[in-house]
Design an enzyme around this catalytic site. Structure first.
Site, PDB file in Angstrom:
ATOM      1  N   ASP A  55       8.147  18.723   3.178  1.00 41.09           N
ATOM      2  CA  ASP A  55       6.936  19.369   3.302  1.00 41.09           C
ATOM      3  C   ASP A  55       7.232  20.597   3.926  1.00 41.09           C
ATOM      4  O   ASP A  55       7.928  20.717   4.889  1.00 41.09           O
ATOM      5  CB  ASP A  55       6.149  18.359   4.396  1.00 41.09           C
ATOM      6  CG  ASP A  55       4.558  19.053   4.495  1.00 41.09           C
ATOM      7  OD1 ASP A  55       4.660  20.186   4.458  1.00 41.09           O
ATOM      8  OD2 ASP A  55       3.675  18.380   4.817  1.00 41.09           O
ATOM      9  N   VAL A  56       6.899  21.799   3.229  1.00 41.88           N
ATOM     10  CA  VAL A  56       7.264  23.022   3.487  1.00 41.88           C
ATOM     11  C   VAL A  56       6.506  23.444   4.883  1.00 41.88           C
ATOM     12  O   VAL A  56       7.025  24.428   5.313  1.00 41.88           O
ATOM     13  CB  VAL A  56       6.886  24.101   2.431  1.00 41.88           C
ATOM     14  CG1 VAL A  56       7.627  23.796   1.111  1.00 41.88           C
ATOM     15  CG2 VAL A  56       5.636  24.211   2.132  1.00 41.88           C
ATOM     16  N   ASN A  78       8.149  26.953  -5.012  1.00 43.64           N
ATOM     17  CA  ASN A  78       7.097  26.689  -5.879  1.00 43.64           C
ATOM     18  C   ASN A  78       5.850  26.182  -5.213  1.00 43.64           C
ATOM     19  O   ASN A  78       4.990  26.476  -5.506  1.00 43.64           O
ATOM     20  CB  ASN A  78       7.538  25.849  -6.981  1.00 43.64           C
ATOM     21  CG  ASN A  78       6.416  25.258  -7.856  1.00 43.64           C
ATOM     22  OD1 ASN A  78       5.755  25.788  -8.739  1.00 43.64           O
ATOM     23  ND2 ASN A  78       6.074  23.881  -7.461  1.00 43.64           N
ATOM     24  N   TYR A 156      -5.648  33.152  -0.515  1.00 51.09           N
ATOM     25  CA  TYR A 156      -4.436  32.832  -1.443  1.00 51.09           C
ATOM     26  C   TYR A 156      -3.934  34.128  -2.001  1.00 51.09           C
ATOM     27  O   TYR A 156      -2.560  34.181  -1.970  1.00 51.09           O
ATOM     28  CB  TYR A 156      -4.948  32.084  -2.960  1.00 51.09           C
ATOM     29  CG  TYR A 156      -4.198  31.984  -3.951  1.00 51.09           C
ATOM     30  CD1 TYR A 156      -3.038  30.785  -3.646  1.00 51.09           C
ATOM     31  CD2 TYR A 156      -3.882  32.575  -5.013  1.00 51.09           C
ATOM     32  CE1 TYR A 156      -2.254  30.518  -4.661  1.00 51.09           C
ATOM     33  CE2 TYR A 156      -3.167  32.406  -6.128  1.00 51.09           C
ATOM     34  CZ  TYR A 156      -2.287  31.304  -5.856  1.00 51.09           C
ATOM     35  OH  TYR A 156      -1.301  30.933  -6.983  1.00 51.09           O
ATOM     36  N   LYS A 160       0.029  35.659  -1.198  1.00 49.15           N
ATOM     37  CA  LYS A 160       1.203  35.687  -2.195  1.00 49.15           C
ATOM     38  C   LYS A 160       1.693  37.326  -2.277  1.00 49.15           C
ATOM     39  O   LYS A 160       2.721  37.689  -2.444  1.00 49.15           O
ATOM     40  CB  LYS A 160       0.286  35.323  -3.789  1.00 49.15           C
ATOM     41  CG  LYS A 160       0.223  33.958  -3.814  1.00 49.15           C
ATOM     42  CD  LYS A 160       1.532  33.141  -3.941  1.00 49.15           C
ATOM     43  CE  LYS A 160       1.233  31.485  -4.281  1.00 49.15           C
ATOM     44  NZ  LYS A 160       2.365  30.755  -4.497  1.00 49.15           N
ATOM     45  N   THR A 189      -3.714  23.264 -14.025  1.00 49.37           N
ATOM     46  CA  THR A 189      -3.000  22.375 -13.272  1.00 49.37           C
ATOM     47  C   THR A 189      -4.138  21.903 -12.288  1.00 49.37           C
ATOM     48  O   THR A 189      -5.172  22.533 -12.198  1.00 49.37           O
ATOM     49  CB  THR A 189      -1.618  23.000 -12.360  1.00 49.37           C
ATOM     50  OG1 THR A 189      -2.459  24.177 -11.600  1.00 49.37           O
ATOM     51  CG2 THR A 189      -0.749  23.614 -13.287  1.00 49.37           C
TER      52      THR A 189
HETATM   53  P1  NAP Z   1      -0.147  22.186  -8.423  1.00 43.47           P
HETATM   54  O1  NAP Z   1      -0.093  21.274  -9.624  1.00 43.47           O
HETATM   55  O2  NAP Z   1      -1.274  21.643  -7.482  1.00 43.47           O
HETATM   56  O3  NAP Z   1       1.163  21.718  -7.709  1.00 43.47           O
HETATM   57  C1  NAP Z   1       1.344  22.276  -6.488  1.00 43.47           C
HETATM   58  C2  NAP Z   1       2.655  21.727  -5.676  1.00 43.47           C
HETATM   59  O4  NAP Z   1       2.585  22.217  -4.568  1.00 43.47           O
HETATM   60  C3  NAP Z   1       2.413  20.134  -5.761  1.00 43.47           C
HETATM   61  O5  NAP Z   1       3.268  19.393  -5.975  1.00 43.47           O
HETATM   62  C4  NAP Z   1       2.024  20.001  -4.135  1.00 43.47           C
HETATM   63  O6  NAP Z   1       2.226  18.535  -3.523  1.00 43.47           O
HETATM   64  C5  NAP Z   1       2.821  21.255  -3.621  1.00 43.47           C
HETATM   65  N1  NAP Z   1       2.629  21.550  -2.259  1.00 43.47           N
HETATM   66  C6  NAP Z   1       1.388  21.725  -1.637  1.00 43.47           C
HETATM   67  N2  NAP Z   1       1.696  21.921  -0.273  1.00 43.47           N
HETATM   68  C7  NAP Z   1       2.955  21.538  -0.001  1.00 43.47           C
HETATM   69  C8  NAP Z   1       3.470  21.487   1.160  1.00 43.47           C
HETATM   70  N3  NAP Z   1       2.959  21.536   2.128  1.00 43.47           N
HETATM   71  N4  NAP Z   1       4.654  20.905   1.098  1.00 43.47           N
HETATM   72  C9  NAP Z   1       5.505  20.616  -0.111  1.00 43.47           C
HETATM   73  N5  NAP Z   1       4.704  20.629  -1.393  1.00 43.47           N
HETATM   74  C10 NAP Z   1       3.736  20.916  -1.181  1.00 43.47           C
HETATM   75  O7  NAP Z   1      -0.287  23.634  -8.713  1.00 43.47           O
HETATM   76  P2  NAP Z   1       0.609  24.456  -9.732  1.00 43.47           P
HETATM   77  O8  NAP Z   1      -0.396  25.431 -10.425  1.00 43.47           O
HETATM   78  O9  NAP Z   1       1.634  23.799 -10.396  1.00 43.47           O
HETATM   79  O10 NAP Z   1       1.339  25.627  -8.659  1.00 43.47           O
HETATM   80  C11 NAP Z   1       2.372  25.833  -8.549  1.00 43.47           C
HETATM   81  C12 NAP Z   1       2.833  27.208  -8.061  1.00 43.47           C
HETATM   82  O11 NAP Z   1       2.247  28.005  -8.934  1.00 43.47           O
HETATM   83  C13 NAP Z   1       2.018  27.569  -6.654  1.00 43.47           C
HETATM   84  O12 NAP Z   1       3.089  28.320  -5.696  1.00 43.47           O
HETATM   85  C14 NAP Z   1       0.823  28.255  -7.220  1.00 43.47           C
HETATM   86  O13 NAP Z   1       0.397  29.263  -6.195  1.00 43.47           O
HETATM   87  C15 NAP Z   1       1.721  28.923  -8.340  1.00 43.47           C
HETATM   88  N6  NAP Z   1       0.645  29.654  -9.312  1.00 43.47           N
HETATM   89  C16 NAP Z   1      -0.289  28.787 -10.110  1.00 43.47           C
HETATM   90  C17 NAP Z   1      -1.141  29.474 -11.157  1.00 43.47           C
HETATM   91  C18 NAP Z   1      -1.935  28.556 -11.916  1.00 43.47           C
HETATM   92  O14 NAP Z   1      -2.660  29.154 -12.799  1.00 43.47           O
HETATM   93  N7  NAP Z   1      -1.762  27.073 -11.860  1.00 43.47           N
HETATM   94  C19 NAP Z   1      -1.195  30.669 -11.355  1.00 43.47           C
HETATM   95  C20 NAP Z   1      -0.288  31.695 -10.418  1.00 43.47           C
HETATM   96  C21 NAP Z   1       0.445  30.890  -9.415  1.00 43.47           C
HETATM   97  P3  NAP Z   1       0.934  17.578  -3.719  1.00 43.47           P
HETATM   98  O15 NAP Z   1       0.954  16.838  -4.961  1.00 43.47           O
HETATM   99  O16 NAP Z   1       1.725  16.714  -2.545  1.00 43.47           O
HETATM  100  O17 NAP Z   1      -0.138  18.308  -3.074  1.00 43.47           O
END
Ligand code: NAP
Length: 233
Positions: A55-56, A78, A156, A160, A189
Site C-alpha cells: 500500500d503506497v 502506477n 487529481y 499529477k 478503467t
Molecule cells: P484503476 O483501475 O482504478 O487502478 C488503480 C490501481 O491503483 C488499483 O490497483 C488500486 O488498487 C491502486 N491503488 C490505489 N491506491 C493505492 C494505494 N494506496 N496503494 C497501492 N495501490 C493503490 O485505475 P487506472 O486507470 O488503471 O489508473 C492507473 C494509473 O493511471 C493511475 O495513476 C491513474 O492516475 C493513471 N491514469 C489513468 C487514466 C485513465 O483514463 N484511466 C488517465 C490518466 C492517468 P485497489 O484495487 O486496491 O483500489
C-alpha cells in the site's frame, strides 16, 4: 537478460495489471504489487508474476516489500486515485490530502524505499504514471481539445502536476537512471468509472513498457504520451 526484475504498483487491475502482464511477456520477473493481498495474489497468478503486498500510503508495507527485493531494474509507479471531479473552490482539504498521499507522497515513499535495489541495476528505469490532464500547457490552451476538464478534478490534476515536477527532479539527481512520466490517455478503467470514451488500458500499458525498456541513450526527465510523443509540461 533473463534475470531482469520489475515492480508495478497498483498492479491488481487496470493499466497497472496490463503493464505487469506486458513486462512478464518481455521476460521480466515482475513483482505484482497490490494493497489487497488476495487481489494481488490472483492478479499475479493470472499473468505469471509474483504477488507483493504494498500500500503506497502505508510505510510498514513499503518497508516490508523493499526488504524482500535486493535488485530491481524497473519501477513503475502506477497506483493512483482520482476521488473527485471538483474544481479547486469545491475541493475538500481532506480529499486533497488523500489524493496527494497516494499520487505524490506514495510515489516518493516507494521510489526512495526501492532506490537501493534500483542502484543494483545496470540500467535502472522509473516510470511514473501521470496524466495528460496535469499538463498546464494543455490546461491553459484556449483550444478546448487541449483543455481537459476546464479546471475540474483539481486535486487529481494538481497531484499529477506535482508528480511531473518530482519526475524531473529525480531524473536530474539520479545518475544512470531514466526517469520519465507517462500520459496514458483516457482509458476505460475503474478510475474513470469505465468511461465510454476511454480507450483500451492495454494500449496505455504499451507506452509504459516503452519507457521501462528505454536504451541507455534514451530520454530522461521527460513527459510522454502513450504513443511515445512528448507532452508539454
Ligand atoms: P484503476 O483501475 O482504478 O487502478 C488503480 C490501481 O491503483 C488499483 O490497483 C488500486 O488498487 C491502486 N491503488 C490505489 N491506491 C493505492 C494505494 N494506496 N496503494 C497501492 N495501490 C493503490 O485505475 P487506472 O486507470 O488503471 O489508473 C492507473 C494509473 O493511471 C493511475 O495513476 C491513474 O492516475 C493513471 N491514469 C489513468 C487514466 C485513465 O483514463 N484511466 C488517465 C490518466 C492517468 P485497489 O484495487 O486496491 O483500489
Amino acid at each position: 537478460m533473463n534475470d531482469r526484475t520489475a515492480l508495478v504498483t497498483g498492479a491488481n487491475k487496470g493499466i497497472g495489471h496490463h503493464i505487469a502482464r506486458l513486462l512478464v511477456a518481455e521476460g521480466f520477473t515482475v513483482h505484482v504489487a497490490a494493497r489487497d493481498p488476495e487481489l494481488g495474489r490472483r492478479a499475479a497468478e493470472e499473468i505469471g508474476g509474483r504477488p507483493l503486498v504494498l500500500d503506497v500510503t502505508d510505510p510498514g508495507t513499503i518497508a516490508d516489500a523493499a526488504a524482500r527485493i535486493d535488485r530491481l531494474d524497473v519501477l513503475v509507479n502506477n497506483a493512483g486515485i482520482a476521488p473527485s471531479m471538483a474544481p479547486p473552490a469545491g475541493t475538500d482539504l481532506d480529499e486533497l490530502r488523500r489524493t496527494f498521499e497516494t499520487n505524490v507522497f506514495g510515489v516518493v515513499a516507494v521510489t526512495n524505499a526501492f532506490l537501493p535495489a534500483l542502484r543494483g541495476s545496470a540500467h535502472p528505469r522509473i516510470v511514473n504514471v501521470s496524466s495528460g490532464t496535469a499538463s498546464l500547457t494543455w490546461s491553459t490552451n484556449p483550444n478546448p481539445q487541449f483543455a481537459p476538464g476546464h479546471g475540474g478534478a483539481a486535486a487529481y490534476r494538481s497531484s499529477k502536476a506535482a508528480l511531473n515536477a518530482l519526475t524531473v527532479f529525480y531524473a536530474l539527481t539520479l545518475d544512470g537512471f531514466k526517469v520519465n512520466a507517462l500520459a496514458p490517455g483516457l482509458r476505460s478503467t475503474d478510475l474513470t468509472a469505465r468511461a465510454a470514451a476511454g480507450g483500451d488500458p492495454a494500449e496505455a500499458a504499451e507506452g509504459a513498457v516503452r519507457l521501462a525498456l528505454l536504451p541507455d541513450d534514451g530520454p530522461t526527465g521527460g513527459f510522454f504520451s502513450w504513443d511515445g510523443s512528448p507532452v508539454p509540461w
